[in-house]
Design an enzyme around this catalytic site. Structure first.
Site, PDB file in Angstrom:
ATOM      1  N   ILE A 123       0.819  -1.222   0.000  1.00 56.55           N
ATOM      2  CA  ILE A 123       0.000   0.000   0.000  1.00 56.55           C
ATOM      3  C   ILE A 123       0.850   1.268   0.000  1.00 56.55           C
ATOM      4  CG2 ILE A 123      -2.024  -1.066   1.064  1.00 56.55           C
ATOM      5  CD1 ILE A 123      -1.133   0.033   3.753  1.00 56.55           C
ATOM      6  N   GLY A 124       2.156   1.128   0.055  1.00 52.53           N
ATOM      7  CA  GLY A 124       3.018   2.308   0.037  1.00 52.53           C
ATOM      8  C   GLY A 124       4.473   1.906  -0.087  1.00 52.53           C
ATOM      9  N   PHE A 129      13.486   3.578   1.898  1.00 56.72           N
ATOM     10  CA  PHE A 129      14.156   2.460   2.553  1.00 56.72           C
ATOM     11  C   PHE A 129      13.262   1.241   2.771  1.00 56.72           C
ATOM     12  CE2 PHE A 129      16.274   6.312   4.203  1.00 56.72           C
ATOM     13  CZ  PHE A 129      17.503   6.115   3.598  1.00 56.72           C
ATOM     14  N   LYS A 182       5.161  -1.652   8.125  1.00 53.80           N
ATOM     15  CA  LYS A 182       6.278  -1.025   7.423  1.00 53.80           C
ATOM     16  C   LYS A 182       7.505  -1.934   7.571  1.00 53.80           C
ATOM     17  CE  LYS A 182       7.040   3.438   7.758  1.00 53.80           C
ATOM     18  NZ  LYS A 182       7.505   4.763   8.283  1.00 53.80           N
ATOM     19  N   ASP A 240       8.780  18.008  12.247  1.00 57.10           N
ATOM     20  CA  ASP A 240       8.552  17.921  10.796  1.00 57.10           C
ATOM     21  C   ASP A 240       7.047  17.852  10.507  1.00 57.10           C
ATOM     22  OD1 ASP A 240       9.215  17.891   8.117  1.00 57.10           O
ATOM     23  OD2 ASP A 240       9.587  15.733   8.042  1.00 57.10           O
TER      24      ASP A 240
END
Length: 278
Positions: free
Chosen positions: A15-16, A20, A38, A136
């Site tokens: 999905i993404g 890295f 992830k 961020d």
């Protein structure tokens, strides 16, 4: 996938994808729950800064969980070559993509913007209470779950500041970074509030408050901090919303609102429902 994670979860479709690693939808057959996983290839982490950023994320997310507006981490495992993070599954569109998919003006209404900003500031107030600065904040790092609740993500640049401790170092993203970071000064958690103010400005006007043709010009505009409200873009924006923007995008960090102060501003408390227009 790390063996510990592999024993508990089944990988589904991708999905993404990032520099890295890859994000997959994953399934826990014991609980029948769906998550995001992830998977990071550690052999690609040749730079110590990149490695520290990727290891920061699960550390800070674990510290800050649970909070309704912070992406929750459920499992973190690491072996020699792979780092795996199991997190709650969110919708595919970030806030950045939501803004782009609006009615063509790239703007949101004041109530829509206030609803999003209230959740984002709530997440930040929680972080700051625990001594963590995100550093961020940008629309790309703001996700939404299946019930449309905001989820602040990507804590790779986060830093512990503790009571009275200042931070240093150049971090952040053009358009959203606070001027004191670019000026090489020590700074505090209010750099996050500046970034939130920039996001609010964009949601209401469709453009960033400080811009240029390249990163250097953007940084110069940020450092000048000359906040303006062009009449063609802010004609229908309330004076209350602009007052909050001035207090969040304040070049003097000592006078800039904290996240808690911004949460108590009348525009946030009213949900952006104000009849006073300038």
């Amino acid at each position: 996938m790390c063996s510990i994670v592999k024993n508990q979860y089944e990988l589904c479709e991708e999905i993404g994808r990032g520099r890295f690693g890859t994000i997959f939808r994953c399934f826990n057959p014991t609980t029948n729950q769906v998550f995001a996983c992830k998977i990071i290839n550690k052999t690609l982490l040749t730079d110590s800064t990149d490695r520290n950023c990727l290891l920061n994320e699960p550390k800070y997310m674990t510290l800050l969980s649970p909070h309704p507006n912070i992406l929750q981490i459920y499992h973190f495992s690491e072996d020699d070559d792979v780092l795996s993070i199991v997190m709650e599954l969110c919708q595919p569109l970030t806030l950045f993509e939501r803004i782009l998919k609006t009615n063509g003006s790239n703007t949101l209404t004041e109530p829509q913007s206030a609803f999003i900003m209230h959740q984002l500031l709530s997440a930040l107030a929680h972080c700051h209470t625990l001594g963590v600065a995100h550093r961020d904040i940008k629309p790309d790092n703001i996700l939404f779950d299946s019930k449309d609740n905001l989820k602040l993500a990507d804590f790779g640049s986060a830093e512990w500041f503790g009571e009275g401790k200042k931070m240093s170092g150049i971090v952040g993203t053009p358009y959203y970074v606070a001027p004191e970071i670019l000026m090489g000064r020590e700074y505090d958690e209010k750099v996050d509030v500046w970034s939130c103010g920039v996001i609010l400005y964009i949601m209401l006007s469709g453009i960033p408050p400080f811009y240029g043709d390249d990163a250097a010009q953007i940084f110069e505009a940020v450092v000048r901090g000359n906040l303006r409200f062009p009449s063609r873009l802010f004609r229908s924006v309330s004076s209350s919303a602009k007052d909050l923007l001035r207090k969040m995008i304040c070049r003097d960090a000592s006078r800039r609102f904290s996240a808690e102060q911004a949460l108590r501003h009348p525009w946030i408390l009213s949900g952006g429902e104000t009849a006073e227009l300038s």
